[in-house]
Design a protein around this motif. Sequence first.
Motif, PDB file in Angstrom:
ATOM      1  N   MET A   1      -1.785  69.552  23.958  1.00 23.90           N
ATOM      2  CA  MET A   1      -1.299  70.615  24.833  1.00 23.90           C
ATOM      3  C   MET A   1      -2.338  71.728  24.926  1.00 23.90           C
ATOM      4  SD  MET A   1       2.156  72.962  24.483  1.00 23.90           S
ATOM      5  CE  MET A   1       3.228  71.524  24.578  1.00 23.90           C
ATOM      6  N   ALA A   2      -2.564  72.229  26.135  1.00 18.73           N
ATOM      7  CA  ALA A   2      -3.554  73.283  26.344  1.00 18.73           C
ATOM      8  C   ALA A   2      -3.092  74.577  25.693  1.00 18.73           C
ATOM      9  CB  ALA A   2      -3.774  73.499  27.835  1.00 18.73           C
ATOM     10  N   PRO A   3      -4.026  75.334  25.126  1.00 14.56           N
ATOM     11  CA  PRO A   3      -3.665  76.641  24.568  1.00 14.56           C
ATOM     12  C   PRO A   3      -3.109  77.556  25.659  1.00 14.56           C
ATOM     13  CG  PRO A   3      -5.901  76.001  23.927  1.00 14.56           C
ATOM     14  CD  PRO A   3      -5.460  75.049  24.980  1.00 14.56           C
ATOM     15  N   ARG A   4      -2.207  78.446  25.253  1.00 16.49           N
ATOM     16  CA  ARG A   4      -1.627  79.396  26.195  1.00 16.49           C
ATOM     17  C   ARG A   4      -2.079  80.812  25.845  1.00 16.49           C
ATOM     18  NH1 ARG A   4       4.474  79.461  27.289  1.00 16.49           N
ATOM     19  NH2 ARG A   4       3.706  80.349  29.258  1.00 16.49           N
ATOM     20  N   VAL A   5      -2.509  81.557  26.843  1.00 19.59           N
ATOM     21  CA  VAL A   5      -2.959  82.932  26.656  1.00 19.59           C
ATOM     22  C   VAL A   5      -2.142  83.854  27.545  1.00 19.59           C
ATOM     23  CG1 VAL A   5      -4.854  84.555  27.080  1.00 19.59           C
ATOM     24  CG2 VAL A   5      -5.312  82.387  25.929  1.00 19.59           C
ATOM     25  N   LEU A   6      -1.682  84.953  26.967  1.00 14.44           N
ATOM     26  CA  LEU A   6      -1.006  85.999  27.726  1.00 14.44           C
ATOM     27  C   LEU A   6      -1.977  87.149  27.943  1.00 14.44           C
ATOM     28  CD1 LEU A   6       1.492  87.503  28.901  1.00 14.44           C
ATOM     29  CD2 LEU A   6       1.982  88.267  26.553  1.00 14.44           C
ATOM     30  N   ILE A   7      -2.128  87.562  29.184  1.00 19.62           N
ATOM     31  CA  ILE A   7      -2.878  88.781  29.494  1.00 19.62           C
ATOM     32  C   ILE A   7      -1.842  89.835  29.864  1.00 19.62           C
ATOM     33  CG2 ILE A   7      -4.596  89.851  30.978  1.00 19.62           C
ATOM     34  CD1 ILE A   7      -5.796  87.089  31.449  1.00 19.62           C
ATOM     35  N   SER A   8      -1.662  90.820  28.979  1.00 21.80           N
ATOM     36  CA  SER A   8      -0.571  91.779  29.163  1.00 21.80           C
ATOM     37  C   SER A   8      -1.042  93.135  29.697  1.00 21.80           C
ATOM     38  CB  SER A   8       0.171  91.979  27.836  1.00 21.80           C
ATOM     39  OG  SER A   8      -0.704  92.449  26.842  1.00 21.80           O
ATOM     40  N   ASP A   9      -2.340  93.261  29.960  1.00 21.60           N
ATOM     41  CA  ASP A   9      -2.898  94.474  30.567  1.00 21.60           C
ATOM     42  C   ASP A   9      -3.730  94.078  31.778  1.00 21.60           C
ATOM     43  OD1 ASP A   9      -1.765  96.230  28.762  1.00 21.60           O
ATOM     44  OD2 ASP A   9      -3.497  96.252  27.428  1.00 21.60           O
ATOM     45  N   LYS A  10      -4.238  95.073  32.460  1.00 18.53           N
ATOM     46  CA  LYS A  10      -5.010  94.814  33.683  1.00 18.53           C
ATOM     47  C   LYS A  10      -6.417  94.317  33.334  1.00 18.53           C
ATOM     48  CE  LYS A  10      -2.631  98.057  36.761  1.00 18.53           C
ATOM     49  NZ  LYS A  10      -1.458  98.269  35.909  1.00 18.53           N
ATOM     50  N   LEU A  11      -6.679  93.051  33.600  1.00 15.10           N
ATOM     51  CA  LEU A  11      -7.996  92.457  33.506  1.00 15.10           C
ATOM     52  C   LEU A  11      -8.381  91.915  34.881  1.00 15.10           C
ATOM     53  CD1 LEU A  11      -7.692  92.669  30.399  1.00 15.10           C
ATOM     54  CD2 LEU A  11      -8.758  90.416  30.239  1.00 15.10           C
ATOM     55  N   SER A  12      -9.668  91.764  35.118  1.00 17.80           N
ATOM     56  CA  SER A  12     -10.116  91.318  36.439  1.00 17.80           C
ATOM     57  C   SER A  12      -9.749  89.860  36.686  1.00 17.80           C
ATOM     58  CB  SER A  12     -11.635  91.492  36.566  1.00 17.80           C
ATOM     59  OG  SER A  12     -12.306  90.533  35.772  1.00 17.80           O
ATOM     60  N   GLU A  13      -9.642  89.497  37.949  1.00 18.48           N
ATOM     61  CA  GLU A  13      -9.351  88.112  38.328  1.00 18.48           C
ATOM     62  C   GLU A  13     -10.441  87.178  37.825  1.00 18.48           C
ATOM     63  OE1 GLU A  13      -6.936  86.453  39.587  1.00 18.48           O
ATOM     64  OE2 GLU A  13      -5.565  88.096  40.057  1.00 18.48           O
ATOM     65  N   ALA A  14     -11.674  87.678  37.778  1.00 16.65           N
ATOM     66  CA  ALA A  14     -12.773  86.837  37.281  1.00 16.65           C
ATOM     67  C   ALA A  14     -12.545  86.453  35.819  1.00 16.65           C
ATOM     68  CB  ALA A  14     -14.100  87.573  37.433  1.00 16.65           C
ATOM     69  N   ALA A  15     -12.002  87.374  35.031  1.00 15.92           N
ATOM     70  CA  ALA A  15     -11.701  87.079  33.636  1.00 15.92           C
ATOM     71  C   ALA A  15     -10.573  86.058  33.533  1.00 15.92           C
ATOM     72  CB  ALA A  15     -11.322  88.358  32.901  1.00 15.92           C
ATOM     73  N   VAL A  16      -9.563  86.216  34.362  1.00 13.92           N
ATOM     74  CA  VAL A  16      -8.459  85.245  34.392  1.00 13.92           C
ATOM     75  C   VAL A  16      -8.994  83.857  34.732  1.00 13.92           C
ATOM     76  CG1 VAL A  16      -6.265  84.649  35.490  1.00 13.92           C
ATOM     77  CG2 VAL A  16      -6.827  87.056  35.061  1.00 13.92           C
ATOM     78  N   GLN A  17      -9.930  83.795  35.656  1.00 10.20           N
ATOM     79  CA  GLN A  17     -10.475  82.514  36.090  1.00 10.20           C
ATOM     80  C   GLN A  17     -11.280  81.838  34.986  1.00 10.20           C
ATOM     81  OE1 GLN A  17      -9.569  81.207  39.056  1.00 10.20           O
ATOM     82  NE2 GLN A  17     -10.513  79.316  38.273  1.00 10.20           N
ATOM     83  N   ILE A  18     -11.913  82.631  34.123  1.00  9.11           N
ATOM     84  CA  ILE A  18     -12.657  82.046  33.004  1.00  9.11           C
ATOM     85  C   ILE A  18     -11.731  81.206  32.132  1.00  9.11           C
ATOM     86  CG2 ILE A  18     -13.772  82.621  30.804  1.00  9.11           C
ATOM     87  CD1 ILE A  18     -15.177  84.911  32.267  1.00  9.11           C
ATOM     88  N   PHE A  19     -10.554  81.746  31.823  1.00  8.70           N
ATOM     89  CA  PHE A  19      -9.586  80.979  31.037  1.00  8.70           C
ATOM     90  C   PHE A  19      -9.208  79.688  31.754  1.00  8.70           C
ATOM     91  CE2 PHE A  19      -8.526  85.262  29.198  1.00  8.70           C
ATOM     92  CZ  PHE A  19      -8.802  84.950  27.872  1.00  8.70           C
ATOM     93  N   ARG A  20      -8.909  79.795  33.042  1.00  9.16           N
ATOM     94  CA  ARG A  20      -8.491  78.614  33.805  1.00  9.16           C
ATOM     95  C   ARG A  20      -9.586  77.561  33.843  1.00  9.16           C
ATOM     96  NH1 ARG A  20      -6.012  82.521  38.416  1.00  9.16           N
ATOM     97  NH2 ARG A  20      -3.935  82.818  37.510  1.00  9.16           N
ATOM     98  N   ASP A  21     -10.829  78.003  34.044  1.00  8.13           N
ATOM     99  CA  ASP A  21     -11.944  77.062  34.114  1.00  8.13           C
ATOM    100  C   ASP A  21     -12.156  76.322  32.799  1.00  8.13           C
ATOM    101  OD1 ASP A  21     -12.376  77.842  36.715  1.00  8.13           O
ATOM    102  OD2 ASP A  21     -14.061  79.168  36.251  1.00  8.13           O
ATOM    103  N   ARG A  22     -11.737  76.920  31.704  1.00  3.81           N
ATOM    104  CA  ARG A  22     -11.899  76.289  30.391  1.00  3.81           C
ATOM    105  C   ARG A  22     -10.679  75.456  30.003  1.00  3.81           C
ATOM    106  NH1 ARG A  22     -15.792  79.070  27.323  1.00  3.81           N
ATOM    107  NH2 ARG A  22     -15.466  77.451  25.735  1.00  3.81           N
ATOM    108  N   GLY A  23      -9.749  75.285  30.926  1.00  2.00           N
ATOM    109  CA  GLY A  23      -8.578  74.456  30.667  1.00  2.00           C
ATOM    110  C   GLY A  23      -7.489  75.137  29.873  1.00  2.00           C
ATOM    111  N   ILE A  24      -7.477  76.459  29.881  1.00  2.00           N
ATOM    112  CA  ILE A  24      -6.470  77.229  29.138  1.00  2.00           C
ATOM    113  C   ILE A  24      -5.363  77.664  30.086  1.00  2.00           C
ATOM    114  CG2 ILE A  24      -6.073  79.400  27.897  1.00  2.00           C
ATOM    115  CD1 ILE A  24      -8.912  79.082  26.751  1.00  2.00           C
ATOM    116  N   ASP A  25      -4.133  77.502  29.650  1.00  2.00           N
ATOM    117  CA  ASP A  25      -2.968  77.913  30.423  1.00  2.00           C
ATOM    118  C   ASP A  25      -2.808  79.431  30.285  1.00  2.00           C
ATOM    119  OD1 ASP A  25      -0.577  78.272  31.669  1.00  2.00           O
ATOM    120  OD2 ASP A  25       0.621  77.081  30.267  1.00  2.00           O
ATOM    121  N   VAL A  26      -3.122  80.165  31.338  1.00  4.52           N
ATOM    122  CA  VAL A  26      -3.134  81.622  31.260  1.00  4.52           C
ATOM    123  C   VAL A  26      -1.966  82.217  32.026  1.00  4.52           C
ATOM    124  CG1 VAL A  26      -4.717  81.824  33.215  1.00  4.52           C
ATOM    125  CG2 VAL A  26      -4.542  83.707  31.587  1.00  4.52           C
ATOM    126  N   ASP A  27      -1.299  83.160  31.419  1.00  2.00           N
ATOM    127  CA  ASP A  27      -0.158  83.854  32.024  1.00  2.00           C
ATOM    128  C   ASP A  27      -0.573  85.311  32.240  1.00  2.00           C
ATOM    129  OD1 ASP A  27       2.272  84.741  32.865  1.00  2.00           O
ATOM    130  OD2 ASP A  27       3.385  84.213  31.045  1.00  2.00           O
TER     131      ASP A  27
END
Length: 530
Positions: A1-27
Amino acid sequence: MAPRVLISDKLSEAAVQIFRDRGIDVDFQPDLGKDKDKLLEVIGQYDGLAIRSATKVTEKVIAAADNLRVIGRAGIGVDNVDIPHASKKGIIVMNTPFGNMITTAEHAIAMMFAVARQIPEASASTHAGKWEKSRFMGVELTGKTLGVIGAGNIGGIVCTRAVGLRMKVVAYDPFLSEERATELGVEKVGLDALLARADFITLHVPLTEQTKNILSRENLAKTKKGVRIINCARGGLVDEQALADALKDGHVAGAAFDVFAEEPAKENPLFGLPNVVVTPHLGAATTEAQENVALQVAEQMADYLITGAVQNALNMPSVTAEEAKIMGPWIKLSGHLGNFIGQMTDEPIKAINILYDGAASQMNLSALTSAVVAGIMKAGNPDVNMVSAPVIAKERGIQISTTKQDQSGAFEGYIKVTVVTEKRERSIAGTVFSDGKPRFIQIKGINIDAEIGQHMLYTTNEDVPGIIGTLGTTMGSNGVNIANFTLGRSAAKGEAIALLYVDEEVPAKALDALKQTGMFRQVKTLQFEV
């Protein structure tokens, strides 16, 4: 199962995409951090938590974080994370210590310009339809002397920018070497000399017991009449009421503050005074800096969750899981050895030499060395960690050398740290006993066997009768309980040392009482993270 990461503050979309590109389930829920109850409800679902400053990772949040493995703070400050409880639960806390250095340094330079030319007041006056050209007489920066208190990462950038503005720069920093000062193009001076010479003073040090109110009422009185003071570092470095009084009586010509002793600052002695520029802690508030730290924290967290690599961790060394099981006590020992010397040294360090003997020489020396250097640096900068410490040491021109040797004595292995300054060499050695507890085994070439505690007292003296009694009586009369008492001497009637592990911090009056006996050459309290 892919790791899950919660971003609970304002981070840039580019940072969110880094998680996705590495196969991490980001919320990505950028406002969730403001809702404490909701965060408590959902945190148990995630392996990683990426935050800025709005999310408060309290003891309760950590207790509810059953699956959390890493917390990543986009920025350097981690006051909003309960690191001790995260450590106890095995959660790594990472930050991004280098992402906003340029931005903060530039803000200090901008504030210096603003107070030199009274720009905010002149702007407000002109907006009001006035034309008070003769009222706002400024001063040039060219040819003026800038005093920089703290020439580390950010302070070093300020130095080079000021040199580029054709200012004369003097710097006060106990860890600044002559070589690094030459590289920066500045003159290394003592604090009193800086206060007496500087036309502008800018602060770039962390808030510690040593730096709190470093610009006290007494020190402000030592400054040149007409000085202008800039603080974009930490609130509490300047006695704000004393500065307000000095502004009112004309001794200080102006001040520019981005940070305050109490924040958010709704009221402050500096507010409303003429030629005082104030901003609401904007040092790191640029688009570039916010983007940089967001991308960095995403990369670091993804690396850890996918490969196990650890970067910029505040509570874990950069070693593999297999190494950590064996090296944990030795890494703790390395930090204690470094921290002892760091607390004992108040002059520029030129070199750090580390000897690894026996079993210690077969370990990950990079991690052990980083722990030693971090321990030394933490005495002056609590934000330093095992990753940033060697970088800072290199920037300051400190030479770090390591030596390995086969087992040479009664211990299976030990580590000896020697620090070289312009005036002296100072050394300490330690080992890890079979119970996994670190011990100091030698100080200044004198053999000892000292257990390490949170609160310690170190003394040096001539080997004469009465030392033990004096120490015991003085501690007892001041309500300080001694948990462990270690003595050592070079020879009969030669130099002797004592190291006391006590249950609480030794009060100042007890230290004064020991000094007044005339029996001790040195009396020093020490603090360790145990």
